[in-house]
Design a protein around this motif. Structure first.
Motif, short mmCIF file in Angstrom:
data_model
loop_
_atom_site.label_atom_id
_atom_site.label_comp_id
_atom_site.label_asym_id
_atom_site.label_seq_id
_atom_site.Cartn_x
_atom_site.Cartn_y
_atom_site.Cartn_z
N ILE A 91 3.99 -0.32 10.12
CA ILE A 91 4.82 -0.36 8.91
C ILE A 91 5.78 -1.54 8.95
O ILE A 91 5.97 -2.26 7.96
CB ILE A 91 5.57 0.97 8.74
CG1 ILE A 91 4.58 2.07 8.35
CG2 ILE A 91 6.67 0.84 7.69
CD1 ILE A 91 5.14 3.48 8.51
N ARG A 101 -0.79 -2.04 1.18
CA ARG A 101 -1.79 -0.96 1.24
C ARG A 101 -2.05 -0.52 2.67
O ARG A 101 -2.50 -1.30 3.51
CB ARG A 101 -3.10 -1.42 0.59
CG ARG A 101 -4.09 -0.28 0.36
CD ARG A 101 -3.57 0.69 -0.68
NE ARG A 101 -4.53 1.75 -0.99
CZ ARG A 101 -4.33 3.04 -0.72
NH1 ARG A 101 -3.23 3.42 -0.08
NH2 ARG A 101 -5.22 3.94 -1.08
N LEU A 102 -1.79 0.75 2.93
CA LEU A 102 -1.99 1.36 4.25
C LEU A 102 -2.81 2.62 4.10
O LEU A 102 -2.48 3.50 3.30
CB LEU A 102 -0.63 1.69 4.89
CG LEU A 102 -0.67 2.52 6.18
CD1 LEU A 102 -1.36 1.75 7.30
CD2 LEU A 102 0.75 2.91 6.60
N CYS A 104 -4.47 5.57 6.73
CA CYS A 104 -4.51 5.98 8.13
C CYS A 104 -5.05 7.40 8.28
O CYS A 104 -5.08 8.19 7.35
CB CYS A 104 -3.13 5.87 8.76
SG CYS A 104 -1.81 6.68 7.85
N VAL A 148 5.20 7.59 7.58
CA VAL A 148 4.46 6.88 6.54
C VAL A 148 4.96 7.28 5.15
O VAL A 148 5.19 6.44 4.28
CB VAL A 148 2.95 7.16 6.67
CG1 VAL A 148 2.19 6.65 5.45
CG2 VAL A 148 2.40 6.52 7.93
N LEU A 153 5.55 1.93 0.76
CA LEU A 153 4.22 1.33 0.76
C LEU A 153 3.27 2.13 -0.12
O LEU A 153 3.53 3.29 -0.46
CB LEU A 153 3.67 1.28 2.19
CG LEU A 153 4.44 0.46 3.21
CD1 LEU A 153 3.81 0.62 4.59
CD2 LEU A 153 4.49 -1.01 2.81
N TRP A 155 0.55 4.01 0.40
CA TRP A 155 -0.10 4.62 1.57
C TRP A 155 -1.03 5.76 1.18
O TRP A 155 -0.86 6.39 0.13
CB TRP A 155 0.95 5.14 2.56
CG TRP A 155 1.93 6.12 1.97
CD1 TRP A 155 3.13 5.83 1.42
CD2 TRP A 155 1.76 7.55 1.85
NE1 TRP A 155 3.74 6.98 0.97
CE2 TRP A 155 2.92 8.05 1.23
CE3 TRP A 155 0.75 8.43 2.21
CZ2 TRP A 155 3.10 9.41 0.96
CZ3 TRP A 155 0.92 9.79 1.94
CH2 TRP A 155 2.08 10.27 1.32
N THR A 156 -1.99 6.02 2.04
CA THR A 156 -2.83 7.22 1.97
C THR A 156 -3.04 7.73 3.38
O THR A 156 -3.38 6.95 4.28
CB THR A 156 -4.21 6.92 1.33
OG1 THR A 156 -4.03 6.36 0.04
CG2 THR A 156 -5.04 8.19 1.23
N ARG A 204 -0.29 7.21 -2.13
CA ARG A 204 0.88 8.04 -1.80
C ARG A 204 0.51 9.52 -1.77
O ARG A 204 1.21 10.38 -2.31
CB ARG A 204 2.03 7.77 -2.78
CG ARG A 204 2.51 6.31 -2.76
CD ARG A 204 3.79 6.10 -3.55
NE ARG A 204 4.92 6.81 -2.93
CZ ARG A 204 5.64 6.34 -1.89
NH1 ARG A 204 5.31 5.19 -1.33
NH2 ARG A 204 6.64 7.03 -1.42
#
Length: 232
Positions: A91, A101-102, A104, A148, A153, A155-156, A204
């Protein structure tokens, strides 16, 4: 897209890397042991870095469109903070380089309870045993999810269930936590990771990936993982 994949030398990481390359993406595969990485392609860069080394993470993340983490920790490992520490470093590196775009991986074991509609033996015997074995890792995976989710961000978090090696991508299901389903094919997980990153799915959100086709016997897997006998 330009994708950087942490944990690329693990079973899911290799499948994710191979599929991303096959779809035409440029990939940086991050591993501590690049000499053992089996894949090669013009659009592939294999980078030596430890996800627990913040400077190394900052270096390999630069210049990418999205970050995927397939890092995992086996039962019994002493590395019980890998999920949370790596998340902090990834991060920070993404923020430094302006990457948003993240995607994990954690686990359906994070809530540390089975779906209420599962069978009695699964809820009362199998899941408690697996949770007892993996509690420190599940607790750290939960910390990773919290870290996260607190960012701004895109994120997913993807939670697979019991992982197994499937022969092909199936019509797997992606949905909210606590779905009924005991297994996730690594090929399905790899596809879900790429679809989330490339197609901006489930931004998200925490989702589960469940495979229902060609799954192994839950009891055989339980014996192998929990009691260390038999084969999956």
């Amino acid at each position: 897209m330009k994708l950087v994949i942490f944990g690329a030398n693990g079973p899911t990481g290799r499948l994710t890397t191979a599929q991303a390359l096959a779809e035409g993406h440029t990939v940086t595969a991050v591993t501590r042991h690049p000499e053992t990485f089996p894949l090669g392609a013009p659009a592939l860069k294999v980078a030596k870095a430890d996800a627990l080394d913040p400077e190394a993470v900052r270096r390999v993340v630069a210049g990418h469109d999205a970050v995927l983490s397939t890092l995992g920790v086996p039962y019994g490992s002493a590395a019980t903070t890998t999920f949370s520490e790596s998340a902090r470093h990834i991060i920070a590196a993404m923020s430094a380089h302006g990457i948003r775009r993240l995607v994990c991986v954690t686990s359906t074991g994070v809530p540390m309870k089975p779906p209420p509609s599962e069978t009695l033996i699964y809820r009362k015997v199998i899941v408690p045993t697996l949770i007892k074995m993996g509690r420190p890792l599940y607790e750290d995976a939960a910390r990773m999810e919290q870290i996260v989710a607190r960012t701004d961000l895109d994120w997913t978090v993807i939670r697979p269930s019991g992982l197994f090696d499937g022969s092909a991508i199936t019509g797997y299901t992606v949905g909210p936590p606590q779905m009924v389903g005991r297994f996730t094919s690594r090929r399905d997980l790899a596809d879900a990771l790429i679809r989330a990153a490339v197609d901006d799915r489930d931004v998200r959100s925490i989702v589960e990936v469940i495979t229902t086709e060609g799954t192994p016997s839950v009891y055989r897997v339980f014996l192998k993982e929990a009691l260390r006998i038999g084969s999956a």
